[in-house]
Design a protein around this motif. Structure first.
Motif, PDB file in Angstrom:
ATOM      1  N   VAL A  67      83.532  33.772  30.583  1.00 31.37           N
ATOM      2  CA  VAL A  67      82.873  35.087  30.706  1.00 31.37           C
ATOM      3  C   VAL A  67      81.758  35.212  29.666  1.00 31.37           C
ATOM      4  O   VAL A  67      80.681  35.746  29.956  1.00 31.37           O
ATOM      5  N   ILE A  68      81.997  34.710  28.454  1.00 30.89           N
ATOM      6  CA  ILE A  68      80.955  34.715  27.416  1.00 30.89           C
ATOM      7  C   ILE A  68      79.709  34.006  27.929  1.00 30.89           C
ATOM      8  O   ILE A  68      78.578  34.492  27.760  1.00 30.89           O
ATOM      9  N   ASP A  69      79.899  32.842  28.578  1.00 38.53           N
ATOM     10  CA  ASP A  69      78.762  32.086  29.120  1.00 38.53           C
ATOM     11  C   ASP A  69      78.066  32.844  30.241  1.00 38.53           C
ATOM     12  O   ASP A  69      76.850  32.745  30.409  1.00 38.53           O
ATOM     13  N   GLU A  70      78.834  33.612  31.012  1.00 38.66           N
ATOM     14  CA  GLU A  70      78.266  34.344  32.153  1.00 38.66           C
ATOM     15  C   GLU A  70      77.469  35.571  31.723  1.00 38.66           C
ATOM     16  O   GLU A  70      76.388  35.835  32.245  1.00 38.66           O
ATOM     17  N   VAL A  71      78.011  36.336  30.775  1.00 37.78           N
ATOM     18  CA  VAL A  71      77.403  37.649  30.476  1.00 37.78           C
ATOM     19  C   VAL A  71      76.748  37.725  29.097  1.00 37.78           C
ATOM     20  O   VAL A  71      76.077  38.695  28.795  1.00 37.78           O
ATOM     21  N   ASN A  72      76.932  36.755  28.239  1.00 37.70           N
ATOM     22  CA  ASN A  72      76.495  36.638  26.835  1.00 37.70           C
ATOM     23  C   ASN A  72      77.528  37.259  25.888  1.00 37.70           C
ATOM     24  O   ASN A  72      78.345  38.087  26.298  1.00 37.70           O
ATOM     25  N   ILE A  73      77.488  36.839  24.647  1.00 37.60           N
ATOM     26  CA  ILE A  73      78.541  37.215  23.688  1.00 37.60           C
ATOM     27  C   ILE A  73      78.542  38.710  23.376  1.00 37.60           C
ATOM     28  O   ILE A  73      79.597  39.306  23.151  1.00 37.60           O
ATOM     29  N   TYR A  74      77.374  39.326  23.356  1.00 36.53           N
ATOM     30  CA  TYR A  74      77.302  40.770  23.063  1.00 36.53           C
ATOM     31  C   TYR A  74      78.056  41.568  24.129  1.00 36.53           C
ATOM     32  O   TYR A  74      78.883  42.425  23.805  1.00 36.53           O
ATOM     33  N   GLU A  75      77.765  41.264  25.391  1.00 35.16           N
ATOM     34  CA  GLU A  75      78.433  41.974  26.487  1.00 35.16           C
ATOM     35  C   GLU A  75      79.915  41.642  26.541  1.00 35.16           C
ATOM     36  O   GLU A  75      80.754  42.499  26.812  1.00 35.16           O
ATOM     37  N   ALA A  76      80.253  40.381  26.264  1.00 34.60           N
ATOM     38  CA  ALA A  76      81.663  39.974  26.272  1.00 34.60           C
ATOM     39  C   ALA A  76      82.450  40.706  25.194  1.00 34.60           C
ATOM     40  O   ALA A  76      83.601  41.095  25.400  1.00 34.60           O
ATOM     41  N   THR A  77      81.810  40.915  24.039  1.00 33.39           N
ATOM     42  CA  THR A  77      82.453  41.645  22.949  1.00 33.39           C
ATOM     43  C   THR A  77      82.735  43.087  23.355  1.00 33.39           C
ATOM     44  O   THR A  77      83.808  43.628  23.080  1.00 33.39           O
ATOM     45  N   LYS A  78      81.777  43.691  24.035  1.00 34.09           N
ATOM     46  CA  LYS A  78      81.970  45.066  24.507  1.00 34.09           C
ATOM     47  C   LYS A  78      83.120  45.148  25.512  1.00 34.09           C
ATOM     48  O   LYS A  78      83.919  46.089  25.478  1.00 34.09           O
ATOM     49  N   ILE A  79      83.205  44.151  26.390  1.00 37.54           N
ATOM     50  CA  ILE A  79      84.305  44.110  27.371  1.00 37.54           C
ATOM     51  C   ILE A  79      85.647  44.052  26.641  1.00 37.54           C
ATOM     52  O   ILE A  79      86.592  44.784  26.974  1.00 37.54           O
ATOM     53  N   ALA A  80      85.739  43.165  25.639  1.00 41.97           N
ATOM     54  CA  ALA A  80      86.990  43.018  24.879  1.00 41.97           C
ATOM     55  C   ALA A  80      87.350  44.316  24.162  1.00 41.97           C
ATOM     56  O   ALA A  80      88.509  44.747  24.169  1.00 41.97           O
ATOM     57  N   MET A  81      86.368  44.946  23.535  1.00 39.71           N
ATOM     58  CA  MET A  81      86.608  46.196  22.809  1.00 39.71           C
ATOM     59  C   MET A  81      87.091  47.300  23.751  1.00 39.71           C
ATOM     60  O   MET A  81      88.059  48.008  23.464  1.00 39.71           O
ATOM     61  N   LYS A  82      86.408  47.437  24.883  1.00 41.02           N
ATOM     62  CA  LYS A  82      86.784  48.487  25.836  1.00 41.02           C
ATOM     63  C   LYS A  82      88.178  48.259  26.399  1.00 41.02           C
ATOM     64  O   LYS A  82      88.937  49.210  26.619  1.00 41.02           O
ATOM     65  N   ASP A  83      88.527  46.988  26.622  1.00 43.33           N
ATOM     66  CA  ASP A  83      89.863  46.689  27.136  1.00 43.33           C
ATOM     67  C   ASP A  83      90.942  47.003  26.098  1.00 43.33           C
ATOM     68  O   ASP A  83      91.997  47.537  26.434  1.00 43.33           O
ATOM     69  N   ALA A  84      90.663  46.676  24.829  1.00 44.87           N
ATOM     70  CA  ALA A  84      91.618  46.988  23.756  1.00 44.87           C
ATOM     71  C   ALA A  84      91.830  48.498  23.650  1.00 44.87           C
ATOM     72  O   ALA A  84      92.957  48.976  23.479  1.00 44.87           O
ATOM     73  N   ILE A  85      90.743  49.256  23.769  1.00 42.49           N
ATOM     74  CA  ILE A  85      90.820  50.727  23.744  1.00 42.49           C
ATOM     75  C   ILE A  85      91.636  51.231  24.935  1.00 42.49           C
ATOM     76  O   ILE A  85      92.488  52.111  24.810  1.00 42.49           O
ATOM     77  N   SER A  86      91.377  50.633  26.110  1.00 44.28           N
ATOM     78  CA  SER A  86      92.088  51.031  27.327  1.00 44.28           C
ATOM     79  C   SER A  86      93.593  50.794  27.192  1.00 44.28           C
ATOM     80  O   SER A  86      94.400  51.617  27.636  1.00 44.28           O
ATOM     81  N   GLN A  87      93.970  49.679  26.567  1.00 50.79           N
ATOM     82  CA  GLN A  87      95.397  49.395  26.337  1.00 50.79           C
ATOM     83  C   GLN A  87      96.040  50.509  25.503  1.00 50.79           C
ATOM     84  O   GLN A  87      97.157  50.944  25.784  1.00 50.79           O
ATOM     85  N   VAL A  88      95.322  50.948  24.473  1.00 48.07           N
ATOM     86  CA  VAL A  88      95.845  51.997  23.592  1.00 48.07           C
ATOM     87  C   VAL A  88      95.936  53.326  24.330  1.00 48.07           C
ATOM     88  O   VAL A  88      96.923  54.068  24.175  1.00 48.07           O
TER      89      VAL A  88
END
Length: 213
Positions: free
Chosen positions: A84-105
């Motif tokens: 996914v990092i290769d597909e969308v770039n690391i900045y966007e991938a980081t945002k995806i990870a952050m939003k998912d962590a927030i969603s879990q909480v």
């Protein structure tokens, strides 16, 4: 000494109780996922010495990780793959990870505000992006520890399978020895192929193949 309770105290004074701290680890490595964590601490939480996870010894990080998990009101940890990092770039991938962590909480607790290390996020709840937040916010510092310990564990697992790459030592970051190991043993699954040093090794392999044919 930075007061790393300041942001939380200001929000508490406004009647806000459930504050999520968000941080990531692994934007720079050549291999493995980027990992983000979101952590909600109780108002009376105290952990002397808690700060940016990179400034802590591994032993202390592991102790703090256990303590945070035991005492946090809620936490979430998310990883986004190298593909996914290769597909969308690391900045966007980081945002995806952050939003998912927030969603879990949010599935466990009703977040009222989110404090994020450096990166602004578009969220349905109020948020504050703080430069060097892992030094200035206790909640972000806690999230940084959770994310770092989680990702380091993945690197240790990878090291067990492929000890010749030295993941245990460099955690996937582009050290001289790591880049030399990639050149010697090749690019295995899990590498970020869009990253310069990895691309260089792949391109060199292609050129060598062409010369040999």
């Amino acid at each position: 000494m930075i007061n790393n309770y300041e942001y939380e105290q200001e929000l508490y004074s406004k009647g806000i109780q459930y504050i999520g701290g968000v941080d990531e680890v692994g934007r720079g490595p050549l291999v493995g996922p980027v990992v983000a964590a979101c952590c909600v601490l109780p108002k009376d939480f105290v952990l002397e010495g808690l700060t940016d996870s990179k400034k802590l010894s591994e032993k202390k990080r592991n102790l703090f990780n256990d303590y945070i998990k035991e005492h946090a009101l809620a936490y979430g940890i998310s990883e986004v793959s190298p593909q996914v990092i290769d597909e969308v770039n690391i900045y966007e991938a980081t945002k995806i990870a952050m939003k998912d962590a927030i969603s879990q909480v949010q599935k466990k607790i009703s977040l009222e505000h989110v404090l994020i290390d450096a990166m602004p996020l578009e969220l349905d709840i109020p948020s504050t992006s703080i430069i060097k937040g892992d030094l200035k916010s206790i909640s972000i510092a806690a999230a940084s520890v959770l994310a770092k310990v989680y990702r380091d564990a993945l690197m240790y697992e990878l090291d067990e399978k492929y000890p010749m790459y030295g993941y245990r030592n460099h955690k996937g970051y582009p050290t001289k020895k790591h880049i030399e190991a990639i050149g010697m043993y090749g690019v295995i699954e899990g590498y970020r192929k869009s990253y310069g040093p990895v691309k260089d090794v792949i391109e060199k392999g292609k050129k060598d193949e062409c010369r040999n044919n």
